[in-house]
Scaffold this motif. Structure first.
Motif, mmCIF file in Angstrom:
data_model
loop_
_atom_site.group_PDB
_atom_site.id
_atom_site.type_symbol
_atom_site.label_atom_id
_atom_site.label_comp_id
_atom_site.label_asym_id
_atom_site.label_seq_id
_atom_site.Cartn_x
_atom_site.Cartn_y
_atom_site.Cartn_z
ATOM 1 N N ASP A 191 0.858 -1.190 0.000
ATOM 2 C CA ASP A 191 0.000 0.000 0.000
ATOM 3 C C ASP A 191 0.889 1.232 0.000
ATOM 4 N N ALA A 192 0.847 1.981 -1.095
ATOM 5 C CA ALA A 192 1.700 3.152 -1.189
ATOM 6 C C ALA A 192 1.197 4.207 -0.235
ATOM 7 N N GLY A 193 2.137 4.881 0.390
ATOM 8 C CA GLY A 193 1.777 5.998 1.229
ATOM 9 C C GLY A 193 1.617 7.245 0.391
ATOM 10 N N VAL A 194 1.771 8.375 1.014
ATOM 11 C CA VAL A 194 1.683 9.651 0.308
ATOM 12 C C VAL A 194 2.969 9.860 -0.490
ATOM 13 N N THR A 195 2.822 10.168 -1.758
ATOM 14 C CA THR A 195 3.994 10.426 -2.579
ATOM 15 C C THR A 195 3.945 11.856 -3.104
ATOM 16 N N GLN A 196 5.140 12.422 -3.264
ATOM 17 C CA GLN A 196 5.254 13.792 -3.756
ATOM 18 C C GLN A 196 6.333 13.865 -4.825
ATOM 19 N N SER A 197 6.124 14.767 -5.765
ATOM 20 C CA SER A 197 7.140 14.995 -6.788
ATOM 21 C C SER A 197 7.170 16.463 -7.172
ATOM 22 N N PRO A 198 8.334 16.955 -7.570
ATOM 23 C CA PRO A 198 9.626 16.286 -7.494
ATOM 24 C C PRO A 198 10.166 16.284 -6.064
ATOM 25 N N THR A 199 11.312 15.682 -5.879
ATOM 26 C CA THR A 199 11.939 15.649 -4.566
ATOM 27 C C THR A 199 12.597 16.984 -4.250
ATOM 28 N N HIS A 200 13.299 17.500 -5.242
ATOM 29 C CA HIS A 200 13.967 18.785 -5.106
ATOM 30 C C HIS A 200 13.697 19.630 -6.339
ATOM 31 N N LEU A 201 13.744 20.937 -6.125
ATOM 32 C CA LEU A 201 13.473 21.858 -7.214
ATOM 33 C C LEU A 201 14.217 23.155 -6.944
ATOM 34 N N ILE A 202 14.836 23.677 -7.977
ATOM 35 C CA ILE A 202 15.496 24.977 -7.865
ATOM 36 C C ILE A 202 14.874 25.924 -8.882
ATOM 37 N N LYS A 203 14.438 27.074 -8.407
ATOM 38 C CA LYS A 203 13.820 28.076 -9.267
ATOM 39 C C LYS A 203 14.457 29.432 -8.982
ATOM 40 N N THR A 204 14.190 30.382 -9.849
ATOM 41 C CA THR A 204 14.650 31.750 -9.614
ATOM 42 C C THR A 204 13.464 32.640 -9.277
ATOM 43 N N ARG A 205 13.768 33.758 -8.667
ATOM 44 C CA ARG A 205 12.717 34.695 -8.275
ATOM 45 C C ARG A 205 11.845 35.066 -9.465
ATOM 46 N N GLY A 206 10.539 35.155 -9.228
ATOM 47 C CA GLY A 206 9.606 35.550 -10.266
ATOM 48 C C GLY A 206 9.032 34.378 -11.054
ATOM 49 N N GLN A 207 9.696 33.237 -10.979
ATOM 50 C CA GLN A 207 9.187 32.084 -11.697
ATOM 51 C C GLN A 207 7.976 31.475 -10.992
ATOM 52 N N GLN A 208 7.395 30.508 -11.666
ATOM 53 C CA GLN A 208 6.250 29.790 -11.139
ATOM 54 C C GLN A 208 6.639 28.328 -10.955
ATOM 55 N N VAL A 209 6.006 27.666 -9.972
ATOM 56 C CA VAL A 209 6.334 26.276 -9.709
ATOM 57 C C VAL A 209 5.056 25.482 -9.430
ATOM 58 N N THR A 210 5.074 24.226 -9.819
ATOM 59 C CA THR A 210 3.965 23.305 -9.527
ATOM 60 C C THR A 210 4.510 22.076 -8.823
ATOM 61 N N LEU A 211 3.946 21.772 -7.686
ATOM 62 C CA LEU A 211 4.327 20.596 -6.913
ATOM 63 C C LEU A 211 3.146 19.630 -6.914
ATOM 64 N N ARG A 212 3.460 18.340 -6.867
ATOM 65 C CA ARG A 212 2.410 17.340 -7.001
ATOM 66 C C ARG A 212 2.382 16.382 -5.818
ATOM 67 N N CYS A 213 1.191 15.869 -5.561
ATOM 68 C CA CYS A 213 0.989 14.980 -4.426
ATOM 69 C C CYS A 213 -0.036 13.916 -4.781
ATOM 70 N N SER A 214 0.300 12.675 -4.462
ATOM 71 C CA SER A 214 -0.670 11.580 -4.562
ATOM 72 C C SER A 214 -0.969 11.089 -3.162
ATOM 73 N N PRO A 215 -2.220 11.094 -2.783
ATOM 74 C CA PRO A 215 -2.553 10.717 -1.403
ATOM 75 C C PRO A 215 -2.426 9.219 -1.179
#
Lengths: 115, 113
Positions: B1-25
């Motif tokens: 039974d998979a637990g909660v998963t998230q992606s990505p593990t790490h992310l590097i962005k610069t100021r002003g950019q946009q980011v999307t993080l994901r989660c599977s319950p």
């Protein structure tokens, strides 16, 4: 607004020593209380929780916590720690009337157990 | 039974950019909450989703938005990134009827340069 205070940011102790971590919350109504633990490199995990009833609750790995309503406290204890108890511990609160489960966490206490 | 998963593990962005993080319950869970954990701090509640709607929100600006999909997975979007958005972003899942018990994922470490 609710707030949660954890008394110590860092605790260092030897194996077999007793551990007590303090947690106080500021909220006058009924609350649910939790302790979470985060072992190095692992997810936050639930150690124990209190909703009502016996104010002394037992959790996993020999931990227990006591709810003292008059002191707005929910202190975590373990009589004899092991090296594997090295982790960060978080106290958390939510309101049972808040059916959507918003949690308020304390800042955490880093516990280091030396062999 | 998979637990909660998230992606990505790490992310590097610069100021002003946009980011999307994901989660599977966790399997069987229908409610997803997002938290921001800054270095040396406890997790701070961002918002919670149930039935594809934001049900509750913490003290975060509108730059933080989210979405929940029919399969209960969720995304956290942050626009116009600031240096102060650098943190570990945690996803927690639960069953609505038992939102007192939340299961946390490993988090996504976001660094904003």
């Amino acid at each position: 607004a609710q707030s949660v205070s954890q008394h110590n940011h860092h605790v260092i102790l030897s194996e077999a020593a007793s551990l007590e971590l303090g947690c106080n919350y500021s909220y006058g109504g009924t609350v649910n209380l939790f302790w979470y633990v985060q072992y190095p490199g692992q997810h936050l995990q639930l150690l124990l929780k209190y909703f009502s009833g016996d104010p002394l609750v037992k959790g996993i790995k020999g931990f227990e916590a006591e709810f003292i309503k008059s002191k707005f406290s929910f202190n975590l204890r373990k009589p004899s720690v092991q090296w594997s108890d090295t982790a960060e511990y978080f106290c958390a609160v939510n309101e049972p009337t808040d059916s959507w489960g918003k949690f308020q966490f304390g800042a955490g206490t880093q516990v280091v157990v030396t062999p | 039974d998979a637990g909660v998963t998230q992606s990505p593990t790490h992310l590097i962005k610069t100021r002003g950019q946009q980011v999307t993080l994901r989660c599977s319950p966790k399997s069987g869970h229908d409610t997803v909450s997002w938290y921001q954990q800054a270095l040396g701090q406890g997790p701070q509640f961002i918002f919670q989703y149930y039935e594809e709607e934001e049900r509750q929100r913490g003290n975060f600006p509108d730059r933080f938005s989210g979405h929940q999909f029919p399969n209960y997975s969720s995304e956290l979007n942050v626009n116009a990134l600031l240096l102060g958005d650098s943190a570990l972003y945690l996803c927690a899942s639960s069953l609505l009827q038992t939102t007192d018990t939340q299961y946390f994922g490993p988090g996504t470490r976001l660094t904003v340069l």
